[in-house]
Design an enzyme around this catalytic site. Sequence first.
Site, PDB file in Angstrom:
ATOM      1  N   ASP A   9      18.894  74.951  87.973  1.00  0.00           N
ATOM      2  CA  ASP A   9      17.688  75.063  87.149  1.00  0.00           C
ATOM      3  C   ASP A   9      16.980  76.385  87.447  1.00  0.00           C
ATOM      4  O   ASP A   9      17.118  76.944  88.530  1.00  0.00           O
ATOM      5  CB  ASP A   9      16.705  73.925  87.470  1.00  0.00           C
ATOM      6  CG  ASP A   9      17.139  72.580  86.900  1.00  0.00           C
ATOM      7  OD1 ASP A   9      18.064  72.531  86.076  1.00  0.00           O
ATOM      8  OD2 ASP A   9      16.523  71.571  87.298  1.00  0.00           O
ATOM      9  N   ARG A  43      22.372  77.682  80.148  1.00  0.00           N
ATOM     10  CA  ARG A  43      21.477  76.756  79.443  1.00  0.00           C
ATOM     11  C   ARG A  43      20.269  77.588  79.013  1.00  0.00           C
ATOM     12  O   ARG A  43      19.598  78.189  79.861  1.00  0.00           O
ATOM     13  CB  ARG A  43      21.011  75.633  80.372  1.00  0.00           C
ATOM     14  CG  ARG A  43      19.915  74.756  79.731  1.00  0.00           C
ATOM     15  CD  ARG A  43      19.108  73.982  80.763  1.00  0.00           C
ATOM     16  NE  ARG A  43      19.859  72.940  81.413  1.00  0.00           N
ATOM     17  CZ  ARG A  43      19.526  72.429  82.607  1.00  0.00           C
ATOM     18  NH1 ARG A  43      18.461  72.898  83.276  1.00  0.00           N
ATOM     19  NH2 ARG A  43      20.249  71.480  83.159  1.00  0.00           N
TER      20      ARG A  43
HETATM   21  C1  LIG Z   1      17.627  69.776  79.264  1.00  0.00           C
HETATM   22  C2  LIG Z   1      16.468  70.638  79.588  1.00  0.00           C
HETATM   23  C3  LIG Z   1      16.491  71.371  80.772  1.00  0.00           C
HETATM   24  C4  LIG Z   1      15.434  72.235  81.083  1.00  0.00           C
HETATM   25  N1  LIG Z   1      15.509  73.015  82.203  1.00  0.00           N
HETATM   26  C5  LIG Z   1      14.540  73.927  82.439  1.00  0.00           C
HETATM   27  C6  LIG Z   1      14.634  74.855  83.508  1.00  0.00           C
HETATM   28  O1  LIG Z   1      15.588  74.857  84.287  1.00  0.00           O
HETATM   29  N2  LIG Z   1      13.617  75.748  83.665  1.00  0.00           N
HETATM   30  C7  LIG Z   1      12.540  75.804  82.813  1.00  0.00           C
HETATM   31  O2  LIG Z   1      11.676  76.652  82.974  1.00  0.00           O
HETATM   32  N3  LIG Z   1      12.427  74.913  81.808  1.00  0.00           N
HETATM   33  C8  LIG Z   1      13.384  73.993  81.590  1.00  0.00           C
HETATM   34  N4  LIG Z   1      13.250  73.123  80.544  1.00  0.00           N
HETATM   35  C9  LIG Z   1      11.939  73.006  79.835  1.00  0.00           C
HETATM   36  C10 LIG Z   1      11.783  74.005  78.723  1.00  0.00           C
HETATM   37  O3  LIG Z   1      11.643  75.308  79.256  1.00  0.00           O
HETATM   38  C11 LIG Z   1      10.542  73.687  77.864  1.00  0.00           C
HETATM   39  O4  LIG Z   1       9.411  73.752  78.684  1.00  0.00           O
HETATM   40  C12 LIG Z   1      10.582  72.312  77.194  1.00  0.00           C
HETATM   41  O5  LIG Z   1      11.863  71.993  76.754  1.00  0.00           O
HETATM   42  C13 LIG Z   1       9.614  72.295  75.976  1.00  0.00           C
HETATM   43  O6  LIG Z   1       9.983  73.258  75.048  1.00  0.00           O
HETATM   44  P1  LIG Z   1      10.876  72.991  73.729  1.00  0.00           P
HETATM   45  O7  LIG Z   1      11.993  73.956  73.744  1.00  0.00           O
HETATM   46  O8  LIG Z   1      11.304  71.583  73.665  1.00  0.00           O
HETATM   47  O9  LIG Z   1      10.025  73.407  72.493  1.00  0.00           O
HETATM   48  P2  LIG Z   1       8.496  73.327  72.094  1.00  0.00           P
HETATM   49  O10 LIG Z   1       8.307  74.337  71.041  1.00  0.00           O
HETATM   50  O11 LIG Z   1       7.630  73.339  73.302  1.00  0.00           O
HETATM   51  O12 LIG Z   1       8.399  71.873  71.473  1.00  0.00           O
HETATM   52  C14 LIG Z   1       9.074  71.498  70.280  1.00  0.00           C
HETATM   53  C15 LIG Z   1       8.795  70.030  70.021  1.00  0.00           C
HETATM   54  O13 LIG Z   1       9.417  69.244  71.036  1.00  0.00           O
HETATM   55  C16 LIG Z   1       8.628  68.130  71.387  1.00  0.00           C
HETATM   56  N5  LIG Z   1       8.277  68.231  72.824  1.00  0.00           N
HETATM   57  C17 LIG Z   1       8.412  69.324  73.614  1.00  0.00           C
HETATM   58  N6  LIG Z   1       8.040  69.033  74.889  1.00  0.00           N
HETATM   59  C18 LIG Z   1       7.662  67.751  74.880  1.00  0.00           C
HETATM   60  C19 LIG Z   1       7.187  66.857  75.880  1.00  0.00           C
HETATM   61  N7  LIG Z   1       7.013  67.234  77.133  1.00  0.00           N
HETATM   62  N8  LIG Z   1       6.881  65.606  75.499  1.00  0.00           N
HETATM   63  C20 LIG Z   1       7.053  65.188  74.244  1.00  0.00           C
HETATM   64  N9  LIG Z   1       7.490  65.979  73.238  1.00  0.00           N
HETATM   65  C21 LIG Z   1       7.803  67.223  73.556  1.00  0.00           C
HETATM   66  C22 LIG Z   1       7.424  68.164  70.504  1.00  0.00           C
HETATM   67  O14 LIG Z   1       7.719  67.384  69.376  1.00  0.00           O
HETATM   68  C23 LIG Z   1       7.320  69.636  70.134  1.00  0.00           C
HETATM   69  O15 LIG Z   1       6.647  69.833  68.946  1.00  0.00           O
HETATM   70  C24 LIG Z   1      14.314  72.301  80.199  1.00  0.00           C
HETATM   71  C25 LIG Z   1      14.319  71.594  79.003  1.00  0.00           C
HETATM   72  C26 LIG Z   1      15.369  70.789  78.683  1.00  0.00           C
HETATM   73  C27 LIG Z   1      15.353  70.068  77.377  1.00  0.00           C
END
Ligand SMILES: Cc1cc2nc3c(=O)[nH]c(=O)nc-3n(C[C@H](O)[C@H](O)[C@H](O)COP(=O)(O)OP(=O)(O)OC[C@H]3O[C@@H](n4cnc5c(N)ncnc54)[C@H](O)[C@@H]3O)c2cc1C
Length: 316
Positions: free
Chosen positions: A136, A187
């Site tokens: 991560d 990722r």
């Molecule tokens: C499998 C996975 C691994 C990850 N690993 C890392 C990592 O190693 N390092 C890192 O910095 N980040 C990591 N992240 C987190 C990532 O960086 C984002 O902070 C997170 O995924 C929210 O952004 P989004 O891309 O979903 O889009 P956004 O534009 O934030 O959200 C799009 C839509 O997704 C939904 N959504 C987003 N977040 C949430 C929530 N918490 N609860 C409910 N609905 C939500 C909402 O409907 C929102 O409108 C990971 C995410 C995933 C899915």
Amino acid sequence: MLDGASKVLFHLLAQSNGLKALASRYGMRRSQSFARRFIAGETTPEAIDTARAVEARGLLHTLDHLGESVGSLSDADAATREYREIGEAIVAAGIGRNLSLKLTQLGLDVDRASAVDNLRKILDRTDSAGFFVRIDMENSAYTEVTLDIFETLWEQGHRQIGVVLQAALHRTERDLQRILALGARVRLVKGAYKESKSVAHQHKADVDAAYARLMQQLLERGDYPAFATHDPAMHALAKQWATERGLGPERYEFQLLYGVRRDLQTSLVEQGHRVRVYIPFGREWFPYFMRRLGERPANITSVLRSIRDENRANRP
Ligand SMILES: Cc1cc2nc3c(=O)[nH]c(=O)nc-3n(C[C@H](O)[C@H](O)[C@H](O)COP(=O)(O)OP(=O)(O)OC[C@H]3O[C@@H](n4cnc5c(N)ncnc54)[C@H](O)[C@@H]3O)c2cc1C
């Protein structure tokens, strides 16, 4: 994506020991307790049960034993031992073999060489059992060192590992070239941490545009990239660009977090896509939980509702 202010607020709240003690007491107590929406439980058997349920829905998974910012070498050793035991439990359970971990959990803040040794101890066990291990990405203070350690292990022959790149960071376009040159798996995420404007985009539109650019390059030159986002606009672009390039759905995967957008997880699978659910578990769930609340303050309402319902259910 949330605005910077709520990310800062939740980051500060995540450091509150009082809040942590309170949350720890109630958040995981029963099957309906509020933290269980995002966290599979505190124990390995609970995580394995969750992984089985995820597999039954036609989804893949990666298990993350929560923990970060470990402050002593003995705690880092314990985390390393736990990861090795989790690997064994996964093999015994016969479920998919995929782990996610953080370098600060393995002692990166205490001693870099020990963290590398610890990671190697885990990989020595998991490589031979056919696991894929994703490192991560933590906040930007760790980007360079994480990529360096990743590169070292890759060059030492550990090829069942992958890294995470954050679209929010300005440096990521360059980092992507470095990882593409290795031929390693990426990722791609938007980025979960509050970062200053000197290192990161501050507006959602800019992060999204960077995500799309990076995604395009990964589809053109990446090895089985993972698009980790809940954003349907990014899913649509990935699908469109993959189709235009004649790439079948076996050439990439989508990844979503446990408890977030289950509807999307299911519909992507129904459309024939590979979808991996990131399943976090363990006693140290509080910082992870706070990041999920910070991403979408509307989640607080559902947490409060679940506390209210639990209190009502407990009334004589
Ligand atoms: C499998 C996975 C691994 C990850 N690993 C890392 C990592 O190693 N390092 C890192 O910095 N980040 C990591 N992240 C987190 C990532 O960086 C984002 O902070 C997170 O995924 C929210 O952004 P989004 O891309 O979903 O889009 P956004 O534009 O934030 O959200 C799009 C839509 O997704 C939904 N959504 C987003 N977040 C949430 C929530 N918490 N609860 C409910 N609905 C939500 C909402 O409907 C929102 O409108 C990971 C995410 C995933 C899915």
